[in-house]
Design a protein around this motif. Structure first.
Motif, mmCIF file in Angstrom:
data_model
loop_
_atom_site.group_PDB
_atom_site.id
_atom_site.type_symbol
_atom_site.label_atom_id
_atom_site.label_comp_id
_atom_site.label_asym_id
_atom_site.label_seq_id
_atom_site.Cartn_x
_atom_site.Cartn_y
_atom_site.Cartn_z
ATOM 1 N N MET A 115 8.382 -31.490 -11.567
ATOM 2 C CA MET A 115 8.998 -30.813 -10.420
ATOM 3 C C MET A 115 10.176 -29.982 -10.892
ATOM 4 N N LYS A 116 10.237 -28.777 -10.406
ATOM 5 C CA LYS A 116 11.347 -27.920 -10.806
ATOM 6 C C LYS A 116 12.621 -28.395 -10.153
ATOM 7 N N ARG A 117 13.744 -28.220 -10.876
ATOM 8 C CA ARG A 117 15.025 -28.730 -10.412
ATOM 9 C C ARG A 117 15.754 -27.672 -9.609
ATOM 10 N N THR A 118 16.360 -28.074 -8.527
ATOM 11 C CA THR A 118 17.119 -27.180 -7.678
ATOM 12 C C THR A 118 18.455 -27.795 -7.358
ATOM 13 N N LEU A 119 19.400 -26.956 -6.878
ATOM 14 C CA LEU A 119 20.689 -27.497 -6.476
ATOM 15 C C LEU A 119 20.559 -28.362 -5.244
ATOM 16 N N LEU A 120 19.531 -28.131 -4.416
ATOM 17 C CA LEU A 120 19.299 -29.047 -3.315
ATOM 18 C C LEU A 120 18.952 -30.416 -3.864
ATOM 19 N N ALA A 121 18.145 -30.439 -4.915
ATOM 20 C CA ALA A 121 17.835 -31.721 -5.556
ATOM 21 C C ALA A 121 19.085 -32.355 -6.112
ATOM 22 N N ALA A 122 20.006 -31.530 -6.594
ATOM 23 C CA ALA A 122 21.267 -32.070 -7.109
ATOM 24 C C ALA A 122 22.053 -32.751 -6.009
ATOM 25 N N SER A 123 22.108 -32.143 -4.837
ATOM 26 C CA SER A 123 22.842 -32.766 -3.738
ATOM 27 C C SER A 123 22.160 -34.057 -3.307
ATOM 28 N N LEU A 124 20.822 -34.062 -3.304
ATOM 29 C CA LEU A 124 20.120 -35.289 -2.979
ATOM 30 C C LEU A 124 20.327 -36.347 -4.038
ATOM 31 N N ALA A 125 20.467 -35.933 -5.304
ATOM 32 C CA ALA A 125 20.772 -36.888 -6.355
ATOM 33 C C ALA A 125 22.121 -37.544 -6.115
ATOM 34 N N LEU A 126 23.092 -36.757 -5.648
ATOM 35 C CA LEU A 126 24.390 -37.340 -5.311
ATOM 36 C C LEU A 126 24.251 -38.341 -4.185
ATOM 37 N N LEU A 127 23.406 -38.024 -3.207
ATOM 38 C CA LEU A 127 23.248 -38.904 -2.064
ATOM 39 C C LEU A 127 22.514 -40.184 -2.434
ATOM 40 N N THR A 128 21.548 -40.095 -3.320
ATOM 41 C CA THR A 128 20.739 -41.257 -3.647
ATOM 42 C C THR A 128 21.227 -41.989 -4.878
ATOM 43 N N GLY A 129 22.044 -41.346 -5.701
ATOM 44 C CA GLY A 129 22.551 -41.991 -6.904
ATOM 45 C C GLY A 129 21.642 -41.831 -8.107
ATOM 46 N N SER A 130 20.550 -41.062 -7.993
ATOM 47 C CA SER A 130 19.638 -40.890 -9.110
ATOM 48 C C SER A 130 20.198 -39.907 -10.124
ATOM 49 N N ALA A 131 19.731 -40.023 -11.384
ATOM 50 C CA ALA A 131 20.196 -39.140 -12.449
ATOM 51 C C ALA A 131 19.585 -37.756 -12.274
ATOM 52 N N PHE A 132 20.329 -36.741 -12.711
ATOM 53 C CA PHE A 132 19.858 -35.358 -12.547
ATOM 54 C C PHE A 132 20.658 -34.454 -13.451
ATOM 55 N N ALA A 133 20.009 -33.362 -13.947
ATOM 56 C CA ALA A 133 20.713 -32.306 -14.674
ATOM 57 C C ALA A 133 20.023 -30.989 -14.377
ATOM 58 N N GLY A 134 20.794 -29.931 -14.193
ATOM 59 C CA GLY A 134 20.199 -28.642 -13.906
ATOM 60 C C GLY A 134 21.173 -27.506 -14.138
ATOM 61 N N THR A 135 20.631 -26.306 -14.340
ATOM 62 C CA THR A 135 21.429 -25.108 -14.589
ATOM 63 C C THR A 135 20.936 -23.993 -13.675
ATOM 64 N N THR A 136 21.869 -23.204 -13.142
ATOM 65 C CA THR A 136 21.520 -22.114 -12.240
ATOM 66 C C THR A 136 22.237 -20.836 -12.638
ATOM 67 N N LEU A 137 21.680 -19.708 -12.191
ATOM 68 C CA LEU A 137 22.279 -18.398 -12.415
ATOM 69 C C LEU A 137 22.376 -17.676 -11.082
ATOM 70 N N ASP A 138 23.572 -17.216 -10.720
ATOM 71 C CA ASP A 138 23.795 -16.463 -9.491
ATOM 72 C C ASP A 138 24.143 -15.012 -9.824
ATOM 73 N N LEU A 139 23.532 -14.082 -9.109
ATOM 74 C CA LEU A 139 23.874 -12.659 -9.172
ATOM 75 C C LEU A 139 24.318 -12.265 -7.766
ATOM 76 N N GLY A 140 25.581 -11.865 -7.620
ATOM 77 C CA GLY A 140 26.075 -11.654 -6.278
ATOM 78 C C GLY A 140 27.097 -10.550 -6.151
ATOM 79 N N TYR A 141 27.574 -10.407 -4.915
ATOM 80 C CA TYR A 141 28.584 -9.405 -4.598
ATOM 81 C C TYR A 141 29.553 -10.027 -3.606
ATOM 82 N N LYS A 142 30.852 -9.830 -3.841
ATOM 83 C CA LYS A 142 31.863 -10.369 -2.942
ATOM 84 C C LYS A 142 32.723 -9.229 -2.400
ATOM 85 N N ALA A 143 33.203 -9.414 -1.165
ATOM 86 C CA ALA A 143 34.018 -8.397 -0.497
ATOM 87 C C ALA A 143 35.149 -9.098 0.253
#
Length: 248
Positions: free
Chosen positions: A1-29
């Motif tokens: 299963m591919k890892r997502t930041l949603l899975a990371a938040s669920l890992a925090l909620l359930t206590g299970s181990a998890f590792a993942g990396t993300t890349l954001d491309l954005g614009y701020k104003a």
């Protein structure tokens, strides 16, 4: 299963181990009033890479963010925009089997005009309320800062810091979402720290983010941030932005 930041938040909620990396491309104003009150605030693109790791000992969150990469965006009044580098590291080391952690956080921001580094040392606690996860804590703040136009510098203990991080996963329109609110405040800042960067004794940032998973590997983010005596908005301000992100 591919890892997502949603899975990371669920890992925090359930206590299970998890590792993942993300890349954001954005614009701020920023709002027009924010620009009027803060000469260093201007609209610009950004690139952000984040790594999260939860293990038996606790959690690690780290990111590197480049704002205005290539200096392609101009600052206010037609002035040249600057590349700003931001680096964050947060370590929560769980204390035994308790809901409490030793807390270490370091945030560094630097460009050709200003440098500021804030190191927090203290305690945090993790709490769950149904699907809602909250991490909150307090500690001492050690700061180092330099403002090039005046030559002013500071290096030393500068009051304390408080953080509250809330995560709430949900589902709507057949898509998975994660709403997060992150509060970070500094209080009783040292007078020299305040004069170096034009801060008040108290300052904060409140970041509200809605992340929507489009696929297992692609997501979008909308964020709204309120600053008060913080960063490029020492005179109060609002930042908003959008990003597309990728899990890998």
């Amino acid at each position: 299963m591919k890892r997502t930041l949603l899975a990371a938040s669920l890992a925090l909620l359930t206590g299970s181990a998890f590792a993942g990396t993300t890349l954001d491309l954005g614009y701020k104003a920023h709002t027009s009033s924010t620009k009027d009150d803060n000469g260093g605030a201007y609209d610009q693109p950004f690139v952000k890479i984040t790594h999260f790791n939860k293990a038996d000992w606790g959690t690690l969150l780290a990111y590197l963010k480049l704002e205005n990469p290539g200096e392609i965006a101009d600052a206010q009044h037609g002035k040249d925009g600057k590349l700003t580098v931001k680096n964050l590291m947060i370590i929560d080391k769980q204390i035994g089997d308790s809901a409490y952690n030793w807390w270490l956080q370091n945030f560094l921001v630097s460009n050709r005009t200003v440098m500021e580094d804030n190191l927090y040392l203290g305690l945090t606690t993790n709490r769950k309320f149904d699907k809602l996860f909250i991490n909150a804590g307090a500690g001492l703040n050690y700061s180092a800062a330099h403002f090039d136009p005046t030559g002013a510098s500071f290096d030393g203990i500068s009051g304390g810091a408080v953080v509250i991080n809330a995560i709430y996963p949900m589902q709507a329109f057949n898509l998975k979402h994660r709403l997060s609110v992150n509060y970070e405040g500094q209080f009783a800042r040292d007078d020299e720290h305040k004069s170096t960067l034009g801060y008040d004794s108290y300052g904060h940032q409140i970041i509200t983010t809605l992340k929507t998973s489009l696929t297992d590997t692609v997501y979008t983010k909308l964020h709204l941030t309120h600053f008060d005596s913080w960063g490029s908005s020492p005179n109060d301000g609002i930042e908003y932005g959008v990003a597309i992100g990728f899990n890998f």
